[in-house]
Motif scaffolding. Sequence first.
Motif, mmCIF file in Angstrom:
data_model
loop_
_atom_site.group_PDB
_atom_site.id
_atom_site.type_symbol
_atom_site.label_atom_id
_atom_site.label_comp_id
_atom_site.label_asym_id
_atom_site.label_seq_id
_atom_site.Cartn_x
_atom_site.Cartn_y
_atom_site.Cartn_z
ATOM 1 N N TRP A 177 -0.229 -1.200 2.047
ATOM 2 C CA TRP A 177 -0.865 -1.685 3.278
ATOM 3 C C TRP A 177 -0.730 -0.661 4.400
ATOM 4 O O TRP A 177 -1.686 -0.391 5.135
ATOM 5 N N VAL A 178 0.455 -0.063 4.523
ATOM 6 C CA VAL A 178 0.659 0.977 5.539
ATOM 7 C C VAL A 178 -0.216 2.184 5.239
ATOM 8 O O VAL A 178 -0.815 2.779 6.140
ATOM 9 N N SER A 179 -0.310 2.559 3.970
ATOM 10 C CA SER A 179 -1.133 3.717 3.598
ATOM 11 C C SER A 179 -2.604 3.476 3.914
ATOM 12 O O SER A 179 -3.307 4.387 4.373
ATOM 13 N N LEU A 180 -3.081 2.245 3.692
ATOM 14 C CA LEU A 180 -4.476 1.932 3.985
ATOM 15 C C LEU A 180 -4.780 1.981 5.478
ATOM 16 O O LEU A 180 -5.936 2.177 5.873
ATOM 17 N N GLN A 181 -3.752 1.828 6.310
ATOM 18 C CA GLN A 181 -3.963 1.895 7.755
ATOM 19 C C GLN A 181 -4.059 3.328 8.267
ATOM 20 O O GLN A 181 -4.345 3.553 9.445
ATOM 21 N N GLY A 182 -3.825 4.298 7.395
ATOM 22 C CA GLY A 182 -4.026 5.693 7.759
ATOM 23 C C GLY A 182 -3.070 6.202 8.809
ATOM 24 O O GLY A 182 -3.492 6.764 9.829
ATOM 25 N N SER A 222 3.122 16.681 8.109
ATOM 26 C CA SER A 222 2.486 17.078 6.853
ATOM 27 C C SER A 222 2.428 15.877 5.915
ATOM 28 O O SER A 222 3.150 14.889 6.104
ATOM 29 N N PRO A 223 1.583 15.924 4.887
ATOM 30 C CA PRO A 223 1.385 14.760 4.010
ATOM 31 C C PRO A 223 2.640 14.325 3.272
ATOM 32 O O PRO A 223 2.872 13.129 3.087
ATOM 33 N N GLY A 224 3.468 15.272 2.810
ATOM 34 C CA GLY A 224 4.661 14.907 2.066
ATOM 35 C C GLY A 224 5.630 14.053 2.874
ATOM 36 O O GLY A 224 5.984 12.932 2.458
ATOM 37 N N PRO A 225 6.078 14.543 4.041
ATOM 38 C CA PRO A 225 6.953 13.718 4.881
ATOM 39 C C PRO A 225 6.302 12.417 5.344
ATOM 40 O O PRO A 225 7.004 11.444 5.613
ATOM 41 N N GLU A 226 4.964 12.397 5.429
ATOM 42 C CA GLU A 226 4.281 11.172 5.826
ATOM 43 C C GLU A 226 4.534 10.054 4.804
ATOM 44 O O GLU A 226 4.650 8.880 5.177
ATOM 45 N N GLN A 227 4.654 10.417 3.531
ATOM 46 C CA GLN A 227 4.950 9.412 2.519
ATOM 47 C C GLN A 227 6.357 8.852 2.696
ATOM 48 O O GLN A 227 6.595 7.654 2.478
#
Length: 380
Positions: free
Chosen positions: A218-223, A229-234
């Motif tokens: 759900w958090v990922s779908l909210q963008g 950077s993408p890695g730490p964003e995960q």
Amino acid sequence: DVCVDGWMAAEYAWGGQPGLAALVLALLAISSVATQACSWLWLRSDPPALRPDVPQWLVAVLHLLQLGFLFSRCLHALRVGWKVCWEKAEEEEEQSRMAFLSHDISMLRLFETFLENTPQLTLLLYVILKTDKAEPSQGLGICTAFLCVTWSLLDYHKSLRSFLQDKYELSWHSSIIYFLWNLFLICPRILVVALFALLSPYSVAVHFPLVWLAMFLWVSLQGTDFMESPGPEQLYRAMVAVILYFSWFNVAQGRTLYRSIIYHGFILVDSMLLALSWLWCQSPSDEHSYLIPLVSAALPCYLLGLALRVTYYKWLHPNLQMQQEGGYDVVDANGRTDGLEFRSLSVPDLVNRRMQWLAQAQFPVSQTVGQRFPNGAAAL
């Protein structure tokens, strides 16, 4: 809080329960590693003026030893705060540095609290209910953990409000309502998870990953766009998913009403299913029958928390103050209605872009949103 954790782990080990002692220490270690990782990643992207005046390799070593957050954030903020008090010539710049550091400390403390204290609260309640007795360390641990959780949420919200103008600062009555509604929403959630664990500890080991995965998606779908950077964003999304397992946390811009309704509806249904599962397996002659009135009070407690939250957003939220002042009557050249305004910053290069982004998600602001700048790299 750390001392109480050590006390509980020692008592479990001496009492012949090494598994519980290991679990308490594991929760402490996981929260520390995640907090240190975020602190190090943020430090690498911070403006050079905000970094501690020590070699970078030493800062990296301190983070590996789980001391980086203490030395590079907390103690560094104390040194900067001391300079604010005594060196008036650099007061404005030092105040900006102090604000930057305090914002990061607030966010990191929120992560640490939800990764450590909320699982520990569930574990403590489970052990107390399982053994039908409470040791002094457990009682103190419950009190400190609940205080840490609710206080970290209040401090985080206060930190977001500090980006707004002085007239929208968090008042004492707003603080009390905000503190209470978070407390009343978190308590029933932790209670029903602990009761569900009484059926079988392995049931929670299945339930938590499933709900966590749903929250992560759900958090990922909210963008979200919080890290550099993408890695730490995960990593950030994974930690937010843990928070969402226990409490509401807004991560995206736009209207939050519908997202909030979906979230609280999901958590309410999930918590009721956990409670009903325990009640279904509860025998009338069971020694835990005294918990039935407590479980029955969990739903009214959650509804009271929702009522206090509605009260806060209806009468105490800064958006409502702005509306009462007629601020929403101003329309810009693009036809967009103005919202709240950020405070004027004397040193715009020392702006915590991470917390500013979250503040823009929490409050409709009158400046351009949607732009993403590296931390401290652009003026407002």
